[in-house]
Design an enzyme around this catalytic site. Structure first.
Site, PDB file in Angstrom:
ATOM      1  N   GLU A   1      47.526  60.301 128.849  1.00  0.00           N
ATOM      2  CA  GLU A   1      46.790  60.035 127.619  1.00  0.00           C
ATOM      3  C   GLU A   1      45.940  61.217 127.176  1.00  0.00           C
ATOM      4  O   GLU A   1      45.774  61.466 125.976  1.00  0.00           O
ATOM      5  CB  GLU A   1      45.921  58.783 127.783  1.00  0.00           C
ATOM      6  CG  GLU A   1      46.721  57.478 127.838  1.00  0.00           C
ATOM      7  CD  GLU A   1      47.472  57.253 129.131  1.00  0.00           C
ATOM      8  OE1 GLU A   1      47.208  57.978 130.117  1.00  0.00           O
ATOM      9  OE2 GLU A   1      48.350  56.362 129.182  1.00  0.00           O
TER      10      GLU A   1
ATOM     11  N   HIS B   1      44.844  45.444 130.741  1.00  0.00           N
ATOM     12  CA  HIS B   1      45.648  45.148 129.552  1.00  0.00           C
ATOM     13  C   HIS B   1      44.916  44.245 128.565  1.00  0.00           C
ATOM     14  O   HIS B   1      45.527  43.737 127.631  1.00  0.00           O
ATOM     15  CB  HIS B   1      46.970  44.485 129.959  1.00  0.00           C
ATOM     16  CG  HIS B   1      47.920  45.385 130.682  1.00  0.00           C
ATOM     17  ND1 HIS B   1      47.720  45.785 131.972  1.00  0.00           N
ATOM     18  CD2 HIS B   1      49.083  45.978 130.290  1.00  0.00           C
ATOM     19  CE1 HIS B   1      48.715  46.568 132.351  1.00  0.00           C
ATOM     20  NE2 HIS B   1      49.553  46.705 131.350  1.00  0.00           N
TER      21      HIS B   1
END
Ligand SMILES: Cc1ncc(C[n+]2csc(CCOP(=O)(O)OP(=O)(O)O)c2C)c(N)n1
Ligand SMILES: Cc1ncc(C[n+]2csc(CCOP(=O)(O)OP(=O)(O)O)c2C)c(N)n1
Ligand SMILES: [Mg+2]
Ligand SMILES: [Mg+2]
Lengths: 326, 378, 378, 326
Positions: A62, A131
């Site tokens: 990322e 998540h």
């Protein structure tokens, strides 16, 4: 295109498509956004139609995604980065907070980084850890970033295009549990300013402020309260930084009562900011303190107990009640 | 950025360490890129045990996939195709060694002698994988890609501090991760740290060719095992579908580490035969032909061929192993179905070892709120 | 973790590319680890220009250090000892190339033809290094270690997208960073990205042996240039105190990149003769003898010896260069002293291209608050 | 040791020394903490006396520092990590927020990570960018972390030892501009709980809440206000997560007025949380809304204008005044 009924996911997909069509400098990048179309299929079909040069499957890192997006932006591109899940944005935190957010300021306006960072956020989908996070406060507290979130397909379609067209760096939070909810999308609908909140359901008794996934919850609460004869004024913030609180102030001046709802933990969250500002602006109008209905100050729990963690209709109604008992 | 053609599913690299060919031929010894010689010397019983592990691990995995399909698990990350990489490396561990897994190391866990039910609560959503890593010498499943490689390295630094390296009874650490993970900064930092501190850690990368939909070409242009040399430690590529070679290479690297020689990177060249997880649809991004080509390299079939040919096992044994595995799987299923959901209010527990007044207050308020519904129609 | 003995300040590595020895002997050509041949073919004028650059850059740097000592700059990061690495690489750039610097690349900046005053506002605390990176083809100074290597890579990916690679007029990018930076995840991710996308970027690592107080052994056990191979691109170690070799190696790598051949890692082996910054006290962590040993490898002295021996320059020329540099430095000093402080209220400007009502409000309130003091004794 | 007058920096150094002496499992790790003794010399002399095995110069990567500290903690060590400056903690953000903060929870209490993350924070020292950040809100908003900060040598000496002795993961923020300020340190002084705030200067008129570097500023304001006949009740929070607000509530119930001071940007900062809670607890006592005196919602500016950015005595007094005008 006339008005169509679309899911939020599909509306975002369509908005991205429009942005890619409109400006050849727009590029989409992230993990699995290409061939797969993203794990939520928000970029479905885009690589096929716009090519691998415009819709880029990146290596799995990322920081690399955001760091290279900065370089692409310096080169004149308008990168739209997808972070696969909320919990995976943190490896990129340094690039977001120290580079994306600051480059315009430190260059005294000479550099613009028109980067959009799309993040599916929030819980309620029964996922494993990392998540279901709600990281909005981290970004809203960071000067130099703007933060928005959509709660329905029409807003999603419009706002993603506005965000991409904006030269400000924008964290674009997508309420993943609402991806499959449907609504009417009218491509010809008059546009609203990107950083504006909206009264979603008017009501005279209690002001309820929500955003992203919690707007639906607030509206459901309003329906239930309505049956009990209490009218909730539900405001969808849409923009989390900067906040557009004028409609909230107007409302609270009428209602004297305010409840803020979000999934993120309470401590030093958006709810605190809203409470502090509403109190400062509407001090003499308030019949009771601004109350917060939020996720608890624990890590996001296991899926089987997430309903206990997440604000729901009843917790909103309970807070509404409490604004009366004060 | 054109797509790279993917014609050769099998590493054509001369340096691939293999002791058992896809056809079940035994190779006596194999040489790694730095000249290290690898071999194994198993008794018939040991061969049979390895086979039993492979079959059991695959059967349990299939059961978990089925449980997910039936709504009993939220999600499942299948190891199908990677059994040899996991059993070979898992069996190479000594009891004192420590494992840092990802979310897919069910086979390694099984080889540690741990009840395979252990991680299922995580996938069912009952908890987040709550076991004592020290007791089991098996770290918590880690979902954030690459994060555990630094934990493994730090733990290994602690072993050195404790003076538990240098002898045969030394301790070593194994860190598991995937091909995609090699792109994360954390993994590369783990390489740096472990080299600088000569930490007794083995980096075990299961290159299953994909990070969800992205083929290995999105992460690297050269074989992954070559990454190690530039950080100053050995790298070796092993046939990850060959349980014997995987065992030999891992055992050697672990002993190297426990002896105080520092880290090794093992690239176990294998293939994810199934979907990334039960939420994934691989037909969107990879050709059926590729998967079929890898079928011919199945890790279990090749060991079965070898065992039969060597008369180490006959049909009866193979059938018996299948039946045992089936029973174990049924037993697992039963226990999953009766797993208890967490107690109401437990979400407030174990946030801090020493607690927090803020949480106490939130918990108390929530309990009170909950009580307000009692007796109500709600 | 015993301290590593630091006996050999000079790389004993056979693969060190050198075209001018510390004694000022010219080597005709040198071969890199992958067999690439390096040489330069300068006219006398060009040699003299290089010398002028080196001297000027050192002189300006000394002036900045003096300005800091006198309280005119908040801090200064000196390049003393690294002049050849910076001038050699800076002069190798073509006009269309793009630079991504750290906080120490004053010499590269100078070679780009940029007024050396440009970064001084940053060190004075007047601004944060506010120039237009595109106009100067020179990125903003970057303090967060390693961050700029990803920016460089992304920019280079953009060059490829724009179709500006493959010909002699192609564009290339150079990313500067230190030995310490090689430990950061970001730098390793930049290696991965640039390899995967064959990005036209040159990674130029000035290994000045230290990251503040930490010697290179705290970051790696093997020469840094070797890191590249494992990522799939060439790495080369050049004598960073040799301006000729640095030029040759950088020029080659840039042309390689602009030709569409992808990244190169250059390790410029050099030494930080001064403190890390003016806030640092190197006597706490490194022996005087080490610094003295490096004195013998001074990049300017060796070029002077060569120029004299070849009768490319005489005493008069050298003196003239000194005098010119002195004047440039005096001029710089004068301009630093008259730099304007930022206007009151300017802290609220340029936070967002499109502004923010929150900031407008804060600014208005603050202005009002400020006004409340007007006319008061305060 | 009897009472001694020490700088905050030296007091922290002495506290670290005590911790190293007391428990062989304590290790200090970070960039330049060894031979150099840290860029602020907070670890000065410790490597010399305790060896390279206990005071570890690490490679230059913050994620690596925290990530390996987690591994060491799992192995039974008690790592004290130094992040060289506030602005350099972000590369470690993922390890801090997703790993350090969550490991105890996700293991249902089976894992403890007694890690202390020391960060010199805040501005006022004329530094270049990334050296003057106030990241406390990011950490305070993160369940699973505790966050503390000291404002004076005595607290610094005590709190660093308490933090190291605690099994909770703790972000320990050190007000770097106060490193050189002196105060009495009495090793025999009775201990206070680590997570307790303290009334630093009592006063009946307005409650002023501050922490870290701003406590000094608040006290100076109190002195100035006192000369004008207004008594400020100055409370040093010390613990930023969890907050210990009872003394604040007690005070506000008496004063009816409250000002919160911090350097960090206002938006979604600690001040918002404190304002929200104080308003909820003391709704009927408040004569005016809780006011915030903070850094502005801009990136930290260049050194020559940082005084304009930083809350100072006058801005505190201005806010105190405004609590009357409401
Ligand atoms: C930091 C982070 N980013 C993204 C993800 C989402 N994600 C989960 S698994 C995965 C692919 C991992 O690929 P690889 O490392 O090859 O392991 P494999 O799943 O193939 O075993 C991704 C992108 C994640 N878990 N963590
Ligand atoms: C992410 C980050 N961590 C820490 C620092 C503090 N710091 C500034 S320079 C430096 C050392 C850099 O060493 P190196 O990369 O070798 O470059 P050099 O200064 O020697 O040119 C450190 C640790 C920083 N600027 N950024
Ligand atoms: Mg993989
Ligand atoms: Mg250096």
């Amino acid at each position: 295109m006339a008005a169509e009924v679309l899911t939020l996911g599909k509306a975002l997909n369509l908005g991205l498509r429009r942005a890619l069509e409109r400006d050849a400098k727009v590029v989409i990048m992230g993990e699995d956004v290409g061939k797969l179309g993203g794990v939520f299929r928000i970029t479905d079909g885009l690589q096929k139609d716009f090519g691998e040069d415009r819709v880029i499957d990146t290596p799995l890192a990322e920081s690399g995604i955001i760091g290279t997006a900065i370089g692409l932006a310096l080169r004149g591109y308008r990168p739209v980065c997808e972070i696969q899940f909320d919990g995976f944005v943190y490896p990129a935190y340094d690039q977001i907070v120290s580079q994306v957010a600051k480059m315009h300021y430190r260059s005294r306006g000479l550099v613009r980084l028109p980067i959009v960072i799309r993040i599916p956020f929030g819980g309620g989908i029964g996922a494993v850890e990392h998540h279901s996070e709600s990281p909005e406060a981290y970004f809203a507290h960071t000067p130099g970033l703007k933060v928005v979130t959509c709660s329905n397909p029409a807003d999603g379609y419009t706002m993603i295009q506005q965000a991409i067209a904006s030269d400000d760096p924008i964290v674009f939070l997508e309420p993943k549990r609402r991806y499959w909810e449907k609504g009417e999308v009218d491509a010809e609908a008059p546009a609203f300013p990107l950083h504006s909140s909206r009264v979603t359901r008017p009501g005279a008794d209690v002001t309820v402020v929500a955003y992203g996934p919690m707007v639906r919850t607030a509206l459901d609460a309003a329906t239930a309260a309505g049956e009990d004869g209490r009218q909730l004024d539900v405001i969808d913030l849409r923009s989390l930084s900067p906040l557009d609180l004028s409609p909230v102030y107007d409302s609270v001046r009428r209602t004297g009562r305010c409840v803020v709802v979000h999934e993120a933990p309470s401590n030093v969250g958006l709810g605190a900011e809203i409470a502090a500002r509403v109190t400062e602006e509407c001090f003499y109008s308030l019949e009771s303190p601004v109350l917060r209905v939020t996720g608890f100050d624990t890590p996001y729990p296991a899926a089987r107990v997430e309903e206990e963690y997440l604000p729901d209709l009843d917790r909103v109604l309970d807070a509404v009640d409490r604004t009366y008992g004060w | 950025m054109p797509e790279v053609a993917r014609e050769k599913p099998v590493a054509q690299d001369e340096t691939l360490v293999q002791l058992l060919t896809p056809d079940g031929e035994r190779i006596d010894r194999a040489t790694g890129p730095d000249g290290t010689e690898y071999s194994v010397d198993f008794t018939d019983d040991e061969y049979r045990d390895l086979y039993r592990d492979l079959v059991t691990v695959r059967r349990l995995d299939a059961e978990a996939t089925a449980l997910q399909r039936q709504g009993e698990l939220g999600i499942w990350a299948s190891l199908l195709g990677q059994e040899a990489a996991q059993v070979g490396s898992g069996r190479a561990l000594r009891p004192q060694d420590m494992v840092f897994p990802t979310y897919r190391e069910h086979g390694v866990l099984y080889c540690r002698g741990i009840d395979p039910i252990m991680p299922l609560s995580l996938f069912r959503g009952v908890d987040q994988g709550a076991w004592d890593p020290i007791k089991y010498r098996f770290g918590l499943y880690t979902i954030v890609i690459g994060a555990q490689t630094l934990h493994a390295t730090g733990y290994a630094m602690g072993i050195t501090k404790d003076g538990k390296v240098g002898g045969d009874d030394g301790e070593a650490v194994i860190a598991y991760f995937g091909d995609g993970a090699t792109s994360q900064g954390d993994v590369n930092e783990a390489f740096i740290w472990s080299a600088v501190y000569t930490a007794p850690v083995v980096f075990f990368c299961q290159n299953n060719q994909y990070a969800i939909s992205e083929p290995i070409e999105r992460q690297t242009r050269v074989p992954l095992y070559q990454r190690a040399a530039g950080f100053g430690f050995p790298g070796v590529r092993v046939d990850g579908n060959d349980v014997l070679a995987t065992y030999a290479v891992t055992r050697h690297a672990l002993d190297h580490a426990r002896g105080g020689q520092g880290p090794t990177l093992i690239e176990a060249y294998t293939y994810r035969m199934g979907a990334h997880t039960t939420s994934d649809d691989p037909s969107r991004y990879r050709p059926q032909a590729e998967t079929e080509a890898w079928q011919a390299r199945d890790p279990i079939a090749r060991l079965a061929t070898f065992l039969r040919r060597q008369q180490i096992a006959d049909d009866a044994f193979l059938a018996e192993v299948d039946e045992e595995a089936r029973k174990t799987a049924v037993h697992l299923r039963e226990r999953v179905l009766t797993m208890e959901d967490p107690a109401p209010g437990s979400i407030f527990e174990n946030v801090y070892p020493h607690g927090s007044p803020l949480l106490d207050e939130e918990q108390a308020r929530f309990a009170q709120y909950r009580q307000s519904f009692e007796g109500s129609a709600y």
